[in-house]
Design a protein around this motif. Structure first.
Motif, PDB file in Angstrom:
ATOM      1  N   LEU A  90     117.161  52.784 -31.144  1.00  8.04           N
ATOM      2  CA  LEU A  90     117.810  51.330 -30.966  1.00  8.04           C
ATOM      3  C   LEU A  90     116.901  50.390 -30.478  1.00  8.04           C
ATOM      4  N   THR A  91     115.970  49.911 -31.275  1.00  6.22           N
ATOM      5  CA  THR A  91     114.811  49.444 -30.372  1.00  6.22           C
ATOM      6  C   THR A  91     115.253  47.807 -30.068  1.00  6.22           C
ATOM      7  N   ALA A  92     116.250  47.303 -30.449  1.00  3.78           N
ATOM      8  CA  ALA A  92     116.534  46.009 -30.268  1.00  3.78           C
ATOM      9  C   ALA A  92     117.095  46.130 -28.724  1.00  3.78           C
ATOM     10  N   LEU A  93     118.200  47.253 -28.591  1.00  3.80           N
ATOM     11  CA  LEU A  93     118.768  47.370 -27.364  1.00  3.80           C
ATOM     12  C   LEU A  93     117.678  47.845 -26.417  1.00  3.80           C
ATOM     13  N   ARG A  94     116.714  48.600 -26.710  1.00  4.45           N
ATOM     14  CA  ARG A  94     115.563  48.741 -25.829  1.00  4.45           C
ATOM     15  C   ARG A  94     114.774  47.746 -25.163  1.00  4.45           C
ATOM     16  N   ASP A  95     114.617  46.840 -26.225  1.00  2.99           N
ATOM     17  CA  ASP A  95     113.902  45.740 -25.845  1.00  2.99           C
ATOM     18  C   ASP A  95     114.468  44.833 -25.101  1.00  2.99           C
ATOM     19  N   ASP A  96     116.209  44.770 -25.033  1.00  2.92           N
ATOM     20  CA  ASP A  96     116.679  43.904 -24.328  1.00  2.92           C
ATOM     21  C   ASP A  96     116.631  44.475 -22.811  1.00  2.92           C
ATOM     22  N   ALA A  97     116.893  45.717 -22.849  1.00  2.69           N
ATOM     23  CA  ALA A  97     116.933  46.394 -21.419  1.00  2.69           C
ATOM     24  C   ALA A  97     115.789  46.287 -20.754  1.00  2.69           C
ATOM     25  N   LEU A  98     114.444  46.329 -21.345  1.00  2.00           N
ATOM     26  CA  LEU A  98     113.293  46.097 -20.847  1.00  2.00           C
ATOM     27  C   LEU A  98     112.905  44.642 -20.410  1.00  2.00           C
ATOM     28  N   ARG A  99     113.310  43.845 -21.008  1.00  2.00           N
ATOM     29  CA  ARG A  99     113.672  42.525 -20.738  1.00  2.00           C
ATOM     30  C   ARG A  99     114.159  42.185 -19.458  1.00  2.00           C
ATOM     31  N   VAL A 100     115.360  42.719 -19.381  1.00  2.24           N
ATOM     32  CA  VAL A 100     116.062  42.359 -18.243  1.00  2.24           C
ATOM     33  C   VAL A 100     115.412  43.143 -16.823  1.00  2.24           C
ATOM     34  N   LEU A 101     114.699  44.339 -17.159  1.00  2.00           N
ATOM     35  CA  LEU A 101     114.046  44.749 -16.111  1.00  2.00           C
ATOM     36  C   LEU A 101     113.017  44.269 -15.669  1.00  2.00           C
ATOM     37  N   ARG A 102     112.100  43.592 -16.716  1.00  2.78           N
ATOM     38  CA  ARG A 102     110.906  42.800 -16.424  1.00  2.78           C
ATOM     39  C   ARG A 102     111.405  41.434 -15.478  1.00  2.78           C
ATOM     40  N   LYS A 103     112.585  40.984 -15.865  1.00  2.44           N
ATOM     41  CA  LYS A 103     112.732  39.846 -15.362  1.00  2.44           C
ATOM     42  C   LYS A 103     113.507  39.885 -13.862  1.00  2.44           C
ATOM     43  N   SER A 104     114.092  40.954 -13.649  1.00  6.96           N
ATOM     44  CA  SER A 104     115.022  41.483 -12.621  1.00  6.96           C
ATOM     45  C   SER A 104     113.747  42.053 -11.495  1.00  6.96           C
ATOM     46  N   TYR A 105     112.927  42.848 -11.962  1.00  6.44           N
ATOM     47  CA  TYR A 105     112.107  43.725 -11.051  1.00  6.44           C
ATOM     48  C   TYR A 105     110.455  43.291 -11.729  1.00  6.44           C
ATOM     49  N   PRO A 106     109.974  42.287 -11.661  1.00  9.88           N
ATOM     50  CA  PRO A 106     108.692  41.976 -12.047  1.00  9.88           C
ATOM     51  C   PRO A 106     107.629  43.165 -11.725  1.00  9.88           C
ATOM     52  N   SER A 107     107.724  43.748 -10.733  1.00  8.41           N
ATOM     53  CA  SER A 107     106.862  44.772 -10.031  1.00  8.41           C
ATOM     54  C   SER A 107     107.111  46.050 -10.127  1.00  8.41           C
ATOM     55  N   SER A 108     108.346  46.352 -11.009  1.00  5.52           N
ATOM     56  CA  SER A 108     108.833  47.644 -11.262  1.00  5.52           C
ATOM     57  C   SER A 108     107.995  48.688 -11.665  1.00  5.52           C
ATOM     58  N   GLN A 109     107.901  49.936 -10.943  1.00  6.87           N
ATOM     59  CA  GLN A 109     106.935  50.965 -11.399  1.00  6.87           C
ATOM     60  C   GLN A 109     107.616  51.467 -12.752  1.00  6.87           C
ATOM     61  N   TYR A 110     108.732  51.212 -13.167  1.00  6.52           N
ATOM     62  CA  TYR A 110     109.423  51.628 -14.264  1.00  6.52           C
ATOM     63  C   TYR A 110     109.132  50.914 -15.748  1.00  6.52           C
ATOM     64  N   LEU A 111     108.305  49.723 -15.577  1.00  9.17           N
ATOM     65  CA  LEU A 111     107.748  49.150 -16.828  1.00  9.17           C
ATOM     66  C   LEU A 111     106.588  49.952 -17.219  1.00  9.17           C
ATOM     67  N   PRO A 112     106.762  49.496 -18.857  1.00  6.62           N
ATOM     68  CA  PRO A 112     105.745  50.307 -19.680  1.00  6.62           C
ATOM     69  C   PRO A 112     104.462  50.073 -19.137  1.00  6.62           C
ATOM     70  N   GLY A 113     103.468  51.388 -18.853  1.00  6.30           N
ATOM     71  CA  GLY A 113     102.150  51.242 -18.776  1.00  6.30           C
ATOM     72  C   GLY A 113     102.274  51.996 -17.210  1.00  6.30           C
ATOM     73  N   ASN A 114     103.405  51.976 -16.468  1.00  6.78           N
ATOM     74  CA  ASN A 114     103.383  52.298 -15.027  1.00  6.78           C
ATOM     75  C   ASN A 114     104.245  53.755 -15.102  1.00  6.78           C
ATOM     76  N   GLU A 115     103.656  54.442 -14.197  1.00  3.97           N
ATOM     77  CA  GLU A 115     104.552  55.634 -13.849  1.00  3.97           C
ATOM     78  C   GLU A 115     105.503  55.778 -12.887  1.00  3.97           C
ATOM     79  N   PRO A 116     107.000  56.004 -13.349  1.00  2.55           N
ATOM     80  CA  PRO A 116     107.993  56.210 -12.360  1.00  2.55           C
ATOM     81  C   PRO A 116     107.740  56.794 -11.278  1.00  2.55           C
ATOM     82  N   PRO A 117     108.340  56.357  -9.853  1.00  2.00           N
ATOM     83  CA  PRO A 117     108.084  57.213  -8.615  1.00  2.00           C
ATOM     84  C   PRO A 117     108.208  58.778  -8.741  1.00  2.00           C
TER      85      PRO A 117
END
Length: 262
Positions: free
Chosen positions: A225-252
């Motif tokens: 469900l790529t559209a819903l995935r992209d929406d979740a990532l968009r909210v994550l990026r906006k709410s937590y711009p430095s999040s280690q969960y964003l693509p390209g970063n390893e989770p804690p």
């Protein structure tokens, strides 16, 4: 004869006075019973106090003393570990006395009974995250504290209730994330997305929302469900711009014991 008659009259008066004083239905007798109950409470003799307060409530029905007896009875039941009885007494108080001056305390105590029940369980299992167990008691506590704060914002119990609301909210959010992670690791992606979405929707300001958004995006990715995935990532990026969960970063990194518990 006159002397005997006088003595008899005095004896009758004394007997009458004694009868009035010792009348179990008199206010003086009721006051004495209440004082006795308070003394038992102060010494921690909760079972004895509960029995006395039940008698006070029954005899003082319809009075402020009866209301006070109910609240003190609920406290004694709580302190003696009788959670169900304490909640029953408080629910009965709230139903019978919706305009009582003690309603804010009744709501606070109701929240406290459920709140402490969770912490008591947690204390018996050292090392277990409290967010990992069933959270119904926490939800009930949250509801009571919220009602208190909304209806009685100036109550002496409101400030402490707000602190407990924040704690419970964060704990419930962590619980949803814990369950979402559990489902995701077992390939139940629809269930994982559902629980992660609950954390995002119901507890949007809790710290655990960051990981919830990450799990939501991952679950949608697995479900194609790529559209819903992209929406979740968009909210994550906006709410937590430095999040280690964003693509390209390893989770804690998780500790070995966290993997063991999964």
């Amino acid at each position: 004869m006159k002397r005997w008659a006088g003595a008899a009259a005095l004896g009758l008066l004394a007997a009458c006075g004694s009868t009035v004083k010792d009348d179990p239905n008199s206010q003086a007798s009721l006051d004495k019973l209440y004082v006795e109950a308070k003394e038992e409470l102060s010494t921690g003799a909760y079972e004895r106090a509960i029995k006395l307060l039940e008698r006070v409530e029954g005899r003082a029905a319809g009075t402020v003393m009866a209301q006070q007896a109910m609240l003190e009875m609920a406290w004694a039941q709580h302190r003696s570990g009788e959670k169900a009885q304490a909640l029953s007494t408080l629910d009965r108080f709230i139903k019978l006395h919706p305009s009582s001056a003690g309603l804010d305390y009744a709501l606070y105590l109701k929240g406290l009974v459920n709140f402490n029940e969770d912490l008591g369980f947690f204390g018996r299992f050292a090392g277990q995250d409290i967010s990992e167990r069933d959270q119904q008691a926490s939800r009930d506590a949250l509801q009571a504290f919220r009602e208190l704060v909304e209806r009685f914002p100036q109550s002496r119990y409101s400030e402490d209730s707000r602190i407990r609301i924040d704690f419970i909210t964060n704990m419930l959010a962590r619980h949803e994330v814990h369950v979402a992670r559990y489902y995701y690791q077992r390939g139940a992606y629809v269930a994982a997305a559902s629980r992660a979405q609950t954390a995002v929707t119901d507890y949007q300001y809790a710290p655990a929302t960051e990981e919830a958004l990450h799990l939501l995006a991952q679950s949608y990715e697995q479900l194609k469900l790529t559209a819903l995935r992209d929406d979740a990532l968009r909210v994550l990026r906006k709410s937590y711009p430095s999040s280690q969960y964003l693509p390209g970063n390893e989770p804690p990194a998780r500790s070995w014991w966290q993997f063991w518990r999964s």
